[in-house]
Design a protein around this motif. Sequence first.
Motif, PDB file in Angstrom:
ATOM      1  N   THR A 436       0.898  -1.263   0.088  1.00 15.54           N
ATOM      2  CA  THR A 436      -0.083  -0.106  -0.101  1.00 15.54           C
ATOM      3  C   THR A 436       0.814   1.204   0.027  1.00 15.54           C
ATOM      4  OG1 THR A 436      -1.376  -1.068   1.480  1.00 15.54           O
ATOM      5  CG2 THR A 436      -2.004   0.942   1.039  1.00 15.54           C
ATOM      6  N   ASP A 563      -7.932  -0.777   3.415  1.00 19.20           N
ATOM      7  CA  ASP A 563      -6.719  -0.541   2.263  1.00 19.20           C
ATOM      8  C   ASP A 563      -6.103   0.768   2.559  1.00 19.20           C
ATOM      9  OD1 ASP A 563      -8.761   1.390   1.674  1.00 19.20           O
ATOM     10  OD2 ASP A 563      -9.047   0.563  -0.239  1.00 19.20           O
ATOM     11  N   SER A 564      -6.632   1.405   3.538  1.00 16.26           N
ATOM     12  CA  SER A 564      -6.012   2.821   4.057  1.00 16.26           C
ATOM     13  C   SER A 564      -6.037   3.049   5.467  1.00 16.26           C
ATOM     14  CB  SER A 564      -6.985   3.971   3.259  1.00 16.26           C
ATOM     15  OG  SER A 564      -7.101   3.860   2.096  1.00 16.26           O
ATOM     16  N   GLY A 612      -2.504   4.599   1.444  1.00 18.12           N
ATOM     17  CA  GLY A 612      -3.775   4.157   0.822  1.00 18.12           C
ATOM     18  C   GLY A 612      -4.645   4.995   0.334  1.00 18.12           C
TER      19      GLY A 612
END
Length: 624
Positions: A436, A563-564, A612
Motif C-alpha cells: 500500500t 486498504d487505507s 492508501g
Amino acid sequence: MERVTTDLQTSSLSRTEARTDAPTTAPAPSSTPRPPARPERSAVIDLAAIRHNVTHLKRLAAPAALMAVVKADAYGHGAVPVARAALEAGADALGVAHVTEAMALRAAGIDAPLLAWLHTVDTDFAAAVEHDVELAVSGWELEPIAQAAAAAGRTARIHLKVDTGLGRNGFTMQTWPAAVRAAATAQGRGDVVVVGIMTHLGAADDPGAAETEEQLTVFERAVQQAREAGLDPSVRHVANTPGTIDAANLLDPARMLNDMVRVGIGLYGISPFEDRTAEDLGLIPAMTLRSTVSNVKEVPAGQGVSYGFRYRTPEATTLALVPLGYADGVPRIGTGGPVHINGVTYAEVGRVAMDQIVVDLGEPGLATDTERNPLGAEAVLFGADDNPSVREWSRAAQTIDYEIVTRISQRVPREHVDTGRDAAQAPGSSGNAAETPEAWNLTLHPTTAQQTQEIARNLAAHLRTGDLLVLTGELGAGKTTFTQGLGAGLGVREGIISPTFVLARRHPNDAEGPNPGGPALVHVDAYRLATAAEVDDIDLEETLPTAVTVVEWGLGKVEHLSDSRLEITIDRGVGAKEEGQAPDLASVLADLEAETDDGEDEPRTVTIRGIGPRWVEAAPRDLL
Ligand SMILES: *Cc1c(COP(=O)(O)O)cnc(C)c1O
C-alpha cells in the motif's frame, strides 16, 4: 517444520550424566550418512514459539529490560538452545538458580549477562566470578564472594536479594541495613559492585493480592535504604511472569516492572494464571510431548487395564499403547490426562506405568482395519494449536503447569525445531501493508501536551466514519492524550482513558456535544493481541465501518482490515532520551505523571503518514 537441531543430550546441569541413556537411535551400520530417524519419543521444542513469547513479553515489560529465566534446563525445554533463541528475540539477560547452570551456559559459548541466585556453601564462586556470572546475595554469601573476587583480582557483580515476604531466600528487613552497609564496604574495597537489588513475589499469580502490594512497598523501602548506604543499584527487579503480565492492571505498572523483569514460564508459552490460557495471553506453547502408538489390540468388555486393574473396558473395544510413562515424566497420578491420536483426543485410562500409558479408542475392530489401525500414529500428550494443553495434564495430576514440563525426564530427547511461526506474525508481515503506497507524511513538533491534543483535535475534522488510525509511541509518549484530542474533535462522549484494561472501547457521538451526528470513536489497545489473527477475534472488521477506529500498538496487526490508514507516531522530543539507551525509570514515571498533568514542556515529534487510496489527497495542513 524445519528441524534445526536434535539435542539428544539435553541437560545443561549434568553434561556427563546425561549421555547414559539418552540416544534412542542405533548407530548407522555403514559409514554412509543417513538422515537421523525420528526419536521414538521426544519433547519437540519450537524455538520460534520461544522467540514469539520473548517478543510479546518484552513488549509488555517495556521499558523494563527482560531477563529470560532458563533454570532447570529451561523448564525442561533445553537451556542452551532456549537461551540462544531468547537472546535472538531480544532478551537482555539470562537467569538461573545455580552457578552450575550458569557455567553450562558459559561452556556453550553464551556470553550474555547471566545471574545465578541460589547458592550453597559448596558453590564455586571463584568459577562464577571468573566467567562473569552475576550473583545474588541473600546473606552469608557476601564474604565468600568478595574473597573469591579479591583472590582473582576481579570485581564480582552482585544483586542484593531482599526477602519482602516470601520467607525463602533474601535478607530480612531486620538484617537489611547491616547488609547494605557491608555491601557498601566490600564495594569500597573493589571486591564487589552492587549492580542490582531484587526480590521475589509470592502471589503474583493471584491478581490483586494484597501481599503483592505489600511486597512492592517493602521493596521500595529496601531500595531507599540501599541508596542511603551509598549504593547505586541500577537494576531493580521484582516481577516474574505473572507480575509482568498483570502489571498493566496496577495503578502504577512501573512499581512492578522496575528496571527489569525475570520471566520464566511465559517464555515457554504457558500461562501462570488459573483462569487464563496461554492463548488468552498471546503466548504460544513451545513444547510438544509426543511418541507414536506402539501397540494396538482388540479386547472384550471387562478387560482390566494396567496395574491394579483400575480401569475395565465397558464394552469390546480397541486399546492403544503409548510408550510414555512416569519415568518419562508423565505424572503417575495423571490418569485421565489427554492423548491426541489421529485428530481425536482420548483420555488416558488406568494407572500411568513407568514406561507406558493406555488409551481406549472406544470402538472394536481397529487393530484389523488396514485403513484405520493407528499403529505408528503420532500420539501427542500436549502441545500447541489443536493438541491438548499442558494445563489438562496438570489438572489431571493436581499440580501446576510448571511441574509438568519441568519434570519431563532425560529419557525423552529434546528435539529443537524452528517453525518460523514468529516471523509469520511479526509486525509488518501481515496483510498487504507493504504494497500500500504512502500518500504523504507530516512531521509536527508540539511542545506541550495541550499542543499534542490540539493536533489531534484538528485532525479529527478531517476524519470520517470508517477511518483507521494506527497509533504508535512508547509508554508515556502521549497516545492517550492524543486520542483524547481526537475524541474532543469528533465530539464523542467523554471518558477516553488508556485502553489498557479493555481491548476495545466504543465512544458514541455526543448529541449534546460540539459535533452532533458525527462519527463514533472506537479506541483499541492491541498491546495484548499478538497477531493479526487475534485482532480478528475481537471483530474489529465489523465495527470498523461504523466508527473512527484508533488502534494503539496496532502496527503489523490491523493493516489487513482496511486498504487505507493513518499511521501516527509520537516520539519524545529530542534530548528527552539518549540514543540507544534504555529510558530510566525516573523519566518514565515523570512522563506518566505528565500525561495526567496539564503538561507544560512536553516536546514531542508527531509523525502522521497517510497510506492508501483514502488519503491520496493532500495532507491536512492546518494541524498545528
Ligand atoms: C523461577 C524464578 C523466576 C521466574 O518465575 P516465572 O513465574 O516462571 O516467570 C523469577 N525469579 C526467580 C527468583 C525465580 O526463582
